[in-house]
Design a protein around this motif. Structure first.
Motif, mmCIF file in Angstrom:
data_model
loop_
_atom_site.group_PDB
_atom_site.id
_atom_site.type_symbol
_atom_site.label_atom_id
_atom_site.label_comp_id
_atom_site.label_asym_id
_atom_site.label_seq_id
_atom_site.Cartn_x
_atom_site.Cartn_y
_atom_site.Cartn_z
ATOM 1 N N SER A 1 0.858 -1.242 -0.031
ATOM 2 C CA SER A 1 -0.109 -0.065 -0.138
ATOM 3 C C SER A 1 1.022 1.328 0.002
ATOM 4 C CB SER A 1 -0.857 0.001 1.268
ATOM 5 O OG SER A 1 -1.725 -1.004 1.014
ATOM 6 N N VAL A 2 0.365 2.253 -0.683
ATOM 7 C CA VAL A 2 1.218 3.639 -0.940
ATOM 8 C C VAL A 2 1.029 4.468 0.310
ATOM 9 C CG1 VAL A 2 1.848 5.154 -2.366
ATOM 10 C CG2 VAL A 2 0.837 3.165 -3.250
ATOM 11 N N MET A 3 2.261 4.477 1.037
ATOM 12 C CA MET A 3 2.461 5.303 2.390
ATOM 13 C C MET A 3 2.353 6.849 2.070
ATOM 14 S SD MET A 3 1.211 2.873 4.223
ATOM 15 C CE MET A 3 1.207 3.917 5.971
ATOM 16 N N ASP A 4 3.344 7.082 1.332
ATOM 17 C CA ASP A 4 3.612 8.371 1.126
ATOM 18 C C ASP A 4 4.269 8.847 -0.480
ATOM 19 O OD1 ASP A 4 4.059 11.041 1.923
ATOM 20 O OD2 ASP A 4 5.786 11.035 2.821
ATOM 21 N N VAL A 5 4.232 9.956 -1.106
ATOM 22 C CA VAL A 5 4.763 10.023 -2.361
ATOM 23 C C VAL A 5 5.045 11.610 -2.288
ATOM 24 C CG1 VAL A 5 2.496 10.594 -3.181
ATOM 25 C CG2 VAL A 5 4.072 10.266 -4.394
ATOM 26 N N VAL A 6 6.307 11.761 -2.856
ATOM 27 C CA VAL A 6 6.793 13.342 -2.883
ATOM 28 C C VAL A 6 7.662 13.292 -3.977
ATOM 29 C CG1 VAL A 6 8.720 12.649 -1.157
ATOM 30 C CG2 VAL A 6 8.101 14.923 -1.531
ATOM 31 N N TYR A 7 7.549 14.598 -4.728
ATOM 32 C CA TYR A 7 8.239 15.018 -5.918
ATOM 33 C C TYR A 7 9.730 15.690 -5.401
ATOM 34 C CZ TYR A 7 5.023 13.924 -9.429
ATOM 35 O OH TYR A 7 4.273 13.538 -10.848
ATOM 36 N N SER A 8 10.881 15.448 -5.998
ATOM 37 C CA SER A 8 12.257 16.084 -5.465
ATOM 38 C C SER A 8 11.783 17.703 -5.819
ATOM 39 C CB SER A 8 13.203 15.471 -6.341
ATOM 40 O OG SER A 8 12.922 15.760 -7.782
ATOM 41 N N PRO A 9 12.531 18.402 -5.097
ATOM 42 C CA PRO A 9 12.494 19.854 -5.356
ATOM 43 C C PRO A 9 12.636 20.284 -6.556
ATOM 44 C CG PRO A 9 13.751 19.330 -3.228
ATOM 45 C CD PRO A 9 13.497 18.096 -4.103
ATOM 46 N N ASP A 10 13.758 19.505 -7.401
ATOM 47 C CA ASP A 10 13.978 20.092 -8.769
ATOM 48 C C ASP A 10 12.956 19.314 -9.686
ATOM 49 O OD1 ASP A 10 14.650 17.347 -9.070
ATOM 50 O OD2 ASP A 10 16.842 17.647 -9.176
ATOM 51 N N GLN A 11 11.998 18.516 -9.116
ATOM 52 C CA GLN A 11 10.920 18.036 -9.922
ATOM 53 C C GLN A 11 11.341 17.110 -10.899
ATOM 54 O OE1 GLN A 11 7.293 20.024 -10.520
ATOM 55 N NE2 GLN A 11 7.972 21.628 -9.098
#
Length: 603
Positions: free
Chosen positions: A485-495
């Motif tokens: 199950s997906v707990m967290d997701v985040v793009y890097s600052p430089d995307q």
């Protein structure tokens, strides 16, 4: 990773766990450097001058009620609700256990050391007896605590010879014991309600007792003759603390005040008014060197100022419940933390000074906090989105109602994305651009302005869905299958990248846009589900925090290497991680603690 290391810079410790009608017992450091209090299974050792420095002892297996330094300062004795006493070392960082004893068979409410650090007396609520005196080295009995008919709430040892012990009980009496070995001498029946706190003066010439009847009685230290009554409080007495000269006494009361008494005249010389809310009741106090501190029912720790009794010198705020939500201010100088009780605290990352966000908040659990240019936005279990003004540190404007319970929020530029149990929303300037109902239960989301993509994780499935947000609509462009199950997701600052955390212990990095895996090797060194991932500002490092109490640092340059920070929140899952800069990390835990870490990398 060779050359990689970490150290704890600050621990913004949880506040004492308070309960209405129950005193909080604070422990004093003989050298006046620290003070002690308890929260859950932990004993908090907190620096008096710089409260952002604290140490946390977590070796009890159930709730700890009291901890006290030995007069020699080499040991701390802490006692829990199962009746166990642990005596442990204060000199070593590891706090090596010296002894563990079980003097009574129920909750211990208070304990005291003899002045020679050889004997300990504990009192509480045992099945066979309400207290016991024993030798700290061997556990051998050194007398009996008998003569009172109800549980005993409080105890103190006379700090000078001849040794005496006094106890206060729920049978409204105070009892005196002579020894060693200690034997019951007499009871004092001046209180008409529970006797809640008893403390000897530093020189041993007096002892004072405080009760639920709002009365404080003063007795001779040697023969226990009644010397007088200090009257003025209109609520129960929860705490008493003597000044170093034994000429003054500080009292803490349920009438929402603390009072300072002159012992010679038996008159109140200062009244500290602490507020008019229920949570302003004062449930404990301590006098250590120049510091007079009290604890409010809210858990706040107040540094009292006799020259300005209406305004404490400092108030330590924070959380005494788990912290499920955390983010940094736009300038990364402040840390916002949200509690399971709905409170939001903002911390100065350098000094540890804290303020509680003012105004009507969510009233129950804060789910997530996200920074925007002028403050932060919060979502909570009351199904609303709220905004905090970063300069005033208070909630502003009306709450924005959501159609279902929110699960996640992300804000980039002027666009806000929110996932609820039933839908995904895009908002701009407070108005909804689009709301898409979904058949699955979202768990987390991340928004990329460069790609106009919204990544949404699934709570009970393994799919990560990528939506295009062109034309202010949501169009599914890709589905990625994770190992849990997906707990967290985040793009890097430089995307350039997207990082995910899942319930199957994996941290995975994808190239944003194509969403191919960036590395062939999996990052799978957590031993339980991963709750949170965060990118360093330079997009080179990822930190992940999990149910296994650990934080792991991963490198994009050296994907085969990693650094495991084990037990970073001992006996507690890590709920959130965030980078202050490329070499410092913030973490929050189920334990109510917020920690700042120094991270060092090889050159």
């Amino acid at each position: 990773m060779s050359g990689t290391g970490y150290s704890n810079r600050f621990t913004f410790a949880c506040l004492p766990r308070t309960e209405r009608g129950q005193p909080i017992v604070l422990g004093e450091d003989p050298q006046g450097e620290n003070f002690l209090y308890c929260h859950g299974n932990s004993v908090i050792i907190r620096n008096l001058d710089s409260p952002q420095y604290s140490d946390i002892y977590t070796q009890h297996s159930c709730q700890v009620n009291v901890a006290k330094y030995s007069p020699s300062r080499f040991y701390i004795a802490s006692a829990d609700k199962s009746g166990k006493v642990r005596i442990w070392d204060t000199v070593n960082k590891e706090h090596i256990l010296k002894n563990e004893f079980q003097p009574i068979s129920g909750p211990i409410k208070d304990l005291a050391w003899s002045a020679d650090s050889q004997r300990i007396v504990v009192v509480g609520e045992g099945r066979e007896k309400f207290g016991h005196v024993f030798l700290a080295d061997t556990g051998t009995s050194n007398g009996d605590i008998t003569g009172q008919t109800r549980p005993i709430n409080t105890v103190d040892f006379k700090p000078s010879r001849p040794f005496r012990i006094v106890t206060g009980s729920e049978d409204n009496t105070a009892a005196v014991y002579e020894g060693p070995p200690f034997k019951f001498k007499c009871t004092k029946t001046d209180h008409t309600r529970y006797c809640q706190v008893i403390r000897y003066s530093r020189d041993g010439n007096f002892w004072a007792s405080g009760g639920f009847d709002g009365k404080i009685f003063l007795y001779d230290g040697k023969d226990s003759e009644l010397k007088g009554e200090l009257s003025g409080h209109t609520g129960g007495i929860y705490g008493l603390a003597w000044d170093p000269s034994s000429r003054k006494l500080l009292s803490a009361s349920g009438d929402k005040t603390c009072r300072l008494w002159d012992i010679e005249t038996q008159k109140c010389i200062t009244t500290f008014k602490m507020g008019d809310q229920v949570e302003d009741q004062q449930v404990g106090c301590l006098w250590s060197g120049q510091h007079m501190i009290s604890v409010s029912l809210s858990g706040f720790i107040n540094y009292l100022d006799p020259n300005n009794p209406d305004k404490p010198k400092m108030i330590i705020k924070g959380h005494n419940k788990p912290i499920p939500a955390m983010d940094l201010s736009a300038d990364r100088k402040s840390i916002y933390t949200g509690g399971s009780d709905g409170t939001v605290t903002v911390w100065n990352a350098e000094s540890g000074r804290s303020e509680r966000i003012k105004g009507a908040g969510h009233g129950n659990q804060v789910v997530q906090i996200k920074t925007h240019t002028t403050g932060v936005a919060t979502i909570g279990f009351d199904d609303t989105l709220r905004s905090v003004d970063g300069s005033a540190q208070e909630y502003t404007g009306p709450a924005q109602p959501l159609t279902a319970q929110p699960r996640s929020i992300d804000i980039k530029a002027d666009t806000t994305a929110v996932a609820t149990l039933k839908s995904i929303l895009l908002m701009r300037g407070g108005s909804i651009l689009c709301e898409e109902s979904v058949e699955f239960e979202p768990s987390c989301l991340a928004y990329s302005t460069n790609h106009n993509h919204l990544a949404v994780g699934e709570a009970n499935g393994h799919l990560l869905r990528i939506y295009s947000t062109h034309n202010n609509s949501l169009d599914l462009v890709k589905e990625i299958t994770l190992s849990g199950s997906v707990m967290d997701v985040v793009y890097s600052p430089d995307q350039k990248y997207l990082c995910t955390a899942d319930s199957n212990r994996k941290v995975t990095v994808y190239t944003a846009g194509s969403y191919d895996k960036t590395h062939s090797n999996e990052w799978g060194f957590h031993t339980a589900k991963v709750n949170s991932v965060a990118w360093s500002p330079n997009s080179m490092y990822v930190a992940s925090g999990g149910l296994d109490t650990s934080i792991i640092i991963w490198s994009m340059e050296l994907p085969d290497k990693h650094c495991i920070m084990r037990n970073s929140h001992e006996q507690s899952q890590v709920t959130r991680v965030a980078w202050l800069d490329n070499s410092s990390l913030v973490s929050t835990g189920q334990d109510g603690n917020t920690k700042i870490w120094n991270i060092t990398w090889p050159n």
